[in-house]
Enzyme design. Structure first.
Site, PDB file in Angstrom:
ATOM      1  N   TYR A   1     -12.349  -2.747  -3.513  1.00  0.00           N
ATOM      2  CA  TYR A   1     -12.886  -2.796  -2.156  1.00  0.00           C
ATOM      3  C   TYR A   1     -14.418  -2.833  -2.140  1.00  0.00           C
ATOM      4  CZ  TYR A   1      -8.293  -2.055   0.026  1.00  0.00           C
ATOM      5  OH  TYR A   1      -7.003  -2.191   0.480  1.00  0.00           O
TER       6      TYR A   1
ATOM      7  N   ARG B   1      -1.076 -14.766   3.808  1.00  0.00           N
ATOM      8  CA  ARG B   1      -1.849 -14.037   4.827  1.00  0.00           C
ATOM      9  C   ARG B   1      -1.245 -14.227   6.218  1.00  0.00           C
ATOM     10  NH1 ARG B   1      -6.464 -11.365   3.599  1.00  0.00           N
ATOM     11  NH2 ARG B   1      -7.416 -11.800   5.606  1.00  0.00           N
TER      12      ARG B   1
ATOM     13  N   GLU C   1      -9.195 -10.218  -7.968  1.00  0.00           N
ATOM     14  CA  GLU C   1      -8.263  -9.105  -7.772  1.00  0.00           C
ATOM     15  C   GLU C   1      -7.125  -9.139  -8.801  1.00  0.00           C
ATOM     16  OE1 GLU C   1      -7.330  -9.438  -3.582  1.00  0.00           O
ATOM     17  OE2 GLU C   1      -9.345  -8.796  -3.008  1.00  0.00           O
TER      18      GLU C   1
ATOM     19  N   ARG D   1       2.897  -6.991   9.000  1.00  0.00           N
ATOM     20  CA  ARG D   1       2.179  -5.930   9.728  1.00  0.00           C
ATOM     21  C   ARG D   1       2.661  -5.816  11.172  1.00  0.00           C
ATOM     22  NH1 ARG D   1      -3.482  -7.895   7.130  1.00  0.00           N
ATOM     23  NH2 ARG D   1      -3.591  -6.465   5.348  1.00  0.00           N
TER      24      ARG D   1
ATOM     25  N   HIS E   1      -1.852  -5.478   1.333  1.00  0.00           N
ATOM     26  CA  HIS E   1      -3.139  -6.164   1.136  1.00  0.00           C
ATOM     27  C   HIS E   1      -2.857  -7.515   0.497  1.00  0.00           C
ATOM     28  CE1 HIS E   1      -7.226  -7.057  -0.220  1.00  0.00           C
ATOM     29  NE2 HIS E   1      -6.631  -7.481  -1.320  1.00  0.00           N
TER      30      HIS E   1
ATOM     31  N   ASN F   1      -1.694  -0.200   7.054  1.00  0.00           N
ATOM     32  CA  ASN F   1      -1.276  -1.555   7.450  1.00  0.00           C
ATOM     33  C   ASN F   1      -0.402  -2.235   6.387  1.00  0.00           C
ATOM     34  OD1 ASN F   1      -3.264  -2.183   5.629  1.00  0.00           O
ATOM     35  ND2 ASN F   1      -4.368  -3.602   6.964  1.00  0.00           N
TER      36      ASN F   1
ATOM     37  N   LYS G   1       0.837  -1.203   0.000  1.00  0.00           N
ATOM     38  CA  LYS G   1       0.000   0.000   0.000  1.00  0.00           C
ATOM     39  C   LYS G   1       0.879   1.263   0.000  1.00  0.00           C
ATOM     40  CE  LYS G   1      -3.854  -2.256   2.360  1.00  0.00           C
ATOM     41  NZ  LYS G   1      -4.858  -2.118   3.437  1.00  0.00           N
TER      42      LYS G   1
END
Ligand code: CMP
Length: 143
Positions: free
Chosen positions: A49, A85, A126, A102, A115, A112, A9
């Site tokens: 989103y 993840r 995505e 994170r 993504h 954070n 991000k």
């Protein structure tokens, strides 16, 4: 081979964490299939989103993700969706375990750092939103 969509991000790009993040996934053994530094339009942010459209933080989310360049990536490997993840850590960096991306670098739930797709369905969706077929490498064709 399973694929996932990961995106550093604007906060991660500004803090020069792209190399660190790529390195973690490379060292884990995943393969980088596509990657680009880009700006996210409000339209793309809204689509990406879409599931959060009714949430009170939606406008804030779109404002942040369009605020500066992101580094969009596609990675492949066995169980890459769930493993990446785990490597990212939970959404809120304040609760993320040290050793995760994170947990090590994140400050707030808004900033954070990264993504990652949360399911095979979102990965396909995505990847399709951010990349064309021509932008993705097919390592199986290499000799
Ligand atoms: P991400 O994995 O990109 O998916 C949705 C994002 O919404 C999430 O990371 C957070 O950055 C963001 N988010 C979740 N909760 C909040 C919140 N309360 N305020 C601002 N952003 C949030």
């Amino acid at each position: 081979m399973e694929k996932t969509f990961l995106m550093v991000k604007p906060d991660g790009v500004q803090r020069q964490l792209v190399g660190e993040i790529i390195s973690r996934f490379e060292r884990k053994g995943f393969q980088l299939v596509g990657g680009k530094l880009m700006n996210v339009s409000s339209e793309l942010a809204g689509e990406h989103y879409a599931e959060h459209k009714e949430r009170p933080f939606f406008n804030d989310l779109v404002e942040f993700i369009t605020s500066g360049p992101v580094f969009a990536m596609v990675w492949q490997g066995e169980n890459v969706i769930s493993t990446s993840r785990k490597m990212m850590g939970v959404t809120n960096p304040k609760e993320a375990t040290p050793g995760t991306i994170r947990g090590d670098f994140g400050l707030t739930v808004r900033k954070n750092i990264i993504h990652g797709s949360d399911s095979p369905e979102s990965a396909v969706r995505e990847i399709g939103l951010f990349f064309s077929e021509q932008e993705l490498q097919d390592y199986s064709k290499l000799i």
